[in-house]
Design a protein around this motif. Sequence first.
Motif, PDB file in Angstrom:
ATOM      1  N   LEU A   1     -68.009   8.695 -56.865  1.00 20.10           N
ATOM      2  CA  LEU A   1     -69.339   8.105 -56.962  1.00 20.10           C
ATOM      3  C   LEU A   1     -69.912   8.285 -58.368  1.00 20.10           C
ATOM      4  CD1 LEU A   1     -71.952   6.911 -55.594  1.00 20.10           C
ATOM      5  CD2 LEU A   1     -72.610   9.288 -55.261  1.00 20.10           C
ATOM      6  N   LEU A   2     -69.820   9.516 -58.895  1.00 16.87           N
ATOM      7  CA  LEU A   2     -70.371   9.800 -60.219  1.00 16.87           C
ATOM      8  C   LEU A   2     -69.642   9.019 -61.310  1.00 16.87           C
ATOM      9  CD1 LEU A   2     -70.986  13.643 -59.987  1.00 16.87           C
ATOM     10  CD2 LEU A   2     -72.669  11.815 -59.832  1.00 16.87           C
ATOM     11  N   LYS A   3     -68.317   8.964 -61.215  1.00 15.23           N
ATOM     12  CA  LYS A   3     -67.541   8.230 -62.218  1.00 15.23           C
ATOM     13  C   LYS A   3     -67.851   6.739 -62.168  1.00 15.23           C
ATOM     14  CE  LYS A   3     -63.650   9.909 -60.827  1.00 15.23           C
ATOM     15  NZ  LYS A   3     -62.211  10.161 -60.657  1.00 15.23           N
ATOM     16  N   THR A   4     -68.046   6.200 -60.974  1.00 13.99           N
ATOM     17  CA  THR A   4     -68.366   4.787 -60.815  1.00 13.99           C
ATOM     18  C   THR A   4     -69.742   4.479 -61.392  1.00 13.99           C
ATOM     19  OG1 THR A   4     -67.043   4.702 -58.808  1.00 13.99           O
ATOM     20  CG2 THR A   4     -68.604   2.917 -59.147  1.00 13.99           C
ATOM     21  N   LYS A   5     -70.724   5.326 -61.096  1.00 13.99           N
ATOM     22  CA  LYS A   5     -72.085   5.104 -61.588  1.00 13.99           C
ATOM     23  C   LYS A   5     -72.157   5.177 -63.112  1.00 13.99           C
ATOM     24  CE  LYS A   5     -74.413   4.734 -57.707  1.00 13.99           C
ATOM     25  NZ  LYS A   5     -75.170   3.559 -57.336  1.00 13.99           N
ATOM     26  N   CYS A   6     -71.326   6.047 -63.715  1.00 18.28           N
ATOM     27  CA  CYS A   6     -71.327   6.188 -65.176  1.00 18.28           C
ATOM     28  C   CYS A   6     -70.374   5.198 -65.842  1.00 18.28           C
ATOM     29  CB  CYS A   6     -70.938   7.614 -65.567  1.00 18.28           C
ATOM     30  SG  CYS A   6     -72.136   8.846 -65.049  1.00 18.28           S
ATOM     31  N   GLY A   7     -69.462   4.623 -65.079  1.00 15.57           N
ATOM     32  CA  GLY A   7     -68.527   3.658 -65.622  1.00 15.57           C
ATOM     33  C   GLY A   7     -67.471   4.263 -66.518  1.00 15.57           C
ATOM     34  N   VAL A   8     -67.071   5.495 -66.236  1.00 15.51           N
ATOM     35  CA  VAL A   8     -66.071   6.190 -67.054  1.00 15.51           C
ATOM     36  C   VAL A   8     -65.049   6.871 -66.158  1.00 15.51           C
ATOM     37  CG1 VAL A   8     -67.621   6.592 -68.987  1.00 15.51           C
ATOM     38  CG2 VAL A   8     -67.498   8.264 -67.160  1.00 15.51           C
ATOM     39  N   GLY A   9     -64.061   7.495 -66.765  1.00 12.62           N
ATOM     40  CA  GLY A   9     -63.047   8.230 -66.027  1.00 12.62           C
ATOM     41  C   GLY A   9     -63.438   9.683 -65.865  1.00 12.62           C
ATOM     42  N   GLY A  10     -62.550  10.436 -65.251  1.00 15.40           N
ATOM     43  CA  GLY A  10     -62.797  11.851 -65.037  1.00 15.40           C
ATOM     44  C   GLY A  10     -61.894  12.379 -63.949  1.00 15.40           C
ATOM     45  N   SER A  11     -62.221  13.560 -63.445  1.00 12.41           N
ATOM     46  CA  SER A  11     -61.424  14.154 -62.378  1.00 12.41           C
ATOM     47  C   SER A  11     -62.313  15.033 -61.513  1.00 12.41           C
ATOM     48  CB  SER A  11     -60.271  14.978 -62.953  1.00 12.41           C
ATOM     49  OG  SER A  11     -60.778  16.102 -63.638  1.00 12.41           O
ATOM     50  N   ALA A  12     -61.799  15.362 -60.323  1.00 15.52           N
ATOM     51  CA  ALA A  12     -62.516  16.237 -59.406  1.00 15.52           C
ATOM     52  C   ALA A  12     -61.497  17.137 -58.733  1.00 15.52           C
ATOM     53  CB  ALA A  12     -63.278  15.425 -58.372  1.00 15.52           C
TER      54      ALA A  12
END
Length: 111
Positions: A69-80
């Motif tokens: 959700l957070l990555k989608t809202k910010c429009g960037v990549g990442g990991s959890a």
Amino acid sequence: MKKNFTGVVYSTNPDFEYQSDAAAEATTLPPQQQQLRVQLDKKQRGGKQVTLVTGFVGTEADLQTLGKLLKTKCGVGGSAKDGEIVVQGDFREKVLEVLVKEGYKAKKIGG
């Protein structure tokens, strides 16, 4: 049949049962009870800035869902993983805003 048995190699007690070392998976706390911390991090990341969300208590699947959700809202990549959500770039304000909107108790740590 290899299981996570610890402590006892052999027992002469006919009623003995092994204690398994497998821990029960943690249940996810409701968003109102989560104490999330949002901070900017650059350590051991090749000088790149990431927004780090820590303090999540719950299952790995729920962590992945919140991270997505957070990555989608910010429009960037990442990991959890490992109770942390990493969002690439400096998105502290946006992440904090999304978390509060979703009902989480979140606060910004650091500068």
